[in-house]
Write a protein that holds these residues in place. Sequence first.
Motif, short mmCIF file in Angstrom:
data_model
loop_
_atom_site.label_atom_id
_atom_site.label_comp_id
_atom_site.label_asym_id
_atom_site.label_seq_id
_atom_site.Cartn_x
_atom_site.Cartn_y
_atom_site.Cartn_z
N ALA A 187 -39.97 -43.23 -5.11
CA ALA A 187 -39.68 -43.10 -6.55
C ALA A 187 -39.85 -44.46 -7.19
O ALA A 187 -38.92 -45.28 -7.19
CB ALA A 187 -38.27 -42.56 -6.76
N PRO A 188 -41.04 -44.75 -7.73
CA PRO A 188 -41.27 -46.06 -8.34
C PRO A 188 -40.45 -46.24 -9.61
O PRO A 188 -40.18 -45.29 -10.35
CB PRO A 188 -42.77 -46.03 -8.68
CG PRO A 188 -43.35 -44.95 -7.82
CD PRO A 188 -42.25 -43.94 -7.70
N GLY A 189 -40.07 -47.50 -9.85
CA GLY A 189 -39.55 -47.86 -11.15
C GLY A 189 -40.69 -48.02 -12.13
O GLY A 189 -41.79 -47.48 -11.92
N PHE A 190 -40.47 -48.74 -13.20
CA PHE A 190 -41.50 -48.92 -14.22
C PHE A 190 -42.47 -50.00 -13.78
O PHE A 190 -42.07 -51.12 -13.47
CB PHE A 190 -40.85 -49.23 -15.56
CG PHE A 190 -40.10 -48.07 -16.14
CD1 PHE A 190 -40.77 -47.10 -16.88
CD2 PHE A 190 -38.74 -47.92 -15.91
CE1 PHE A 190 -40.09 -46.01 -17.40
CE2 PHE A 190 -38.06 -46.83 -16.42
CZ PHE A 190 -38.74 -45.87 -17.17
N THR A 213 -32.94 -53.85 -14.68
CA THR A 213 -33.12 -54.07 -13.25
C THR A 213 -32.23 -55.22 -12.80
O THR A 213 -31.84 -56.07 -13.59
CB THR A 213 -34.58 -54.41 -12.89
OG1 THR A 213 -34.87 -55.75 -13.33
CG2 THR A 213 -35.55 -53.44 -13.55
N LEU A 214 -31.92 -55.26 -11.52
CA LEU A 214 -31.15 -56.38 -10.97
C LEU A 214 -32.04 -57.58 -10.71
O LEU A 214 -31.55 -58.71 -10.63
CB LEU A 214 -30.46 -55.96 -9.67
CG LEU A 214 -29.47 -54.80 -9.78
CD1 LEU A 214 -28.85 -54.52 -8.42
CD2 LEU A 214 -28.38 -55.11 -10.80
N LEU A 218 -40.27 -56.02 -13.93
CA LEU A 218 -40.82 -54.72 -13.62
C LEU A 218 -41.46 -54.75 -12.24
O LEU A 218 -41.69 -55.82 -11.66
CB LEU A 218 -41.84 -54.31 -14.68
CG LEU A 218 -41.32 -54.19 -16.11
CD1 LEU A 218 -42.41 -53.61 -17.02
CD2 LEU A 218 -40.06 -53.34 -16.19
N GLY A 219 -41.77 -53.59 -11.72
CA GLY A 219 -42.40 -53.52 -10.42
C GLY A 219 -43.89 -53.80 -10.50
O GLY A 219 -44.48 -53.86 -11.58
N GLY A 248 -36.27 -52.19 -8.32
CA GLY A 248 -35.63 -53.46 -8.61
C GLY A 248 -34.14 -53.37 -8.85
O GLY A 248 -33.55 -54.23 -9.49
N GLY A 249 -33.51 -52.33 -8.34
CA GLY A 249 -32.06 -52.15 -8.54
C GLY A 249 -31.70 -51.40 -9.81
O GLY A 249 -30.52 -51.29 -10.14
#
Length: 254
Positions: A187-190, A213-214, A218-219, A248-249
């Motif tokens: 499940a990718p982030g943005f 994100t922590l 962005l990814g 990224g949390g």
Amino acid sequence: MDKKLGKRFEGKVAIITASTQGIGFSIAERLGLEGAFVVISSRKQKNVDEAVQKLRDRGIEVFGVVCHVSNAQQRKNLIDKTIQKYGKLDVIVSNAAVNPTVATILETKEQTLDKLWDINVKAAILLLQDAAPYLQKGSSVVIISSIVAYRPPASMGMYGITKTALLGLTKALAAEMAPNTRVNCVAPGFVPTHFAKFITGDANLRRELEAKTLLSRLGTTQDMAAATAYLASDDAAYVTGETLVVAGGMQSRL
């Protein structure tokens, strides 16, 4: 990057759908650099040819096939040509998706609902129906979902719901295809890609997303490729039915 990589996919054959750009291309590149024979696909011959050349320039063994995943004949052709060339299948990464609307759920037209379901969910199932007879013992399926599967924003409501469905599909297929094939999900982030530019291309919105994100960023497509490669490899030999959130949390679940 490739100097640090092992060869976890030496001699293995991997199909990656929607893989001529963005996350799909980086997944194909990563698996190929680790020794896989990669089969890439997308809707347009020109895009396939260009991506094949880029991967070959990196020393990757690659085969390209035009495939619109909602087209039954093209899905079958993707599998048939792969088997004709390589004789087997070890890894399938289901990456194809569309997001044709920013309408709210109750304003989404039936035609658009059908398109979202057909490409984001149904096509993944039908592709695996075609591929299943050729999957080797110890094979792996990785389905690409999204962080929005857990909390669909208003502008991505139905898209998010189709991605939520993939979480359940992963669980169900893992049980059905065990013990010979593992099925997992990323499940990718943005990630700033062409697909996500309507979100990540807005400077203010991007800063808002980064703040959630922590890791304060962005990814990247390479982040997603690394996670996919792990799940597809024997390093994850005792992992099946799981979803790995790579965001990224950013909050996704308890």
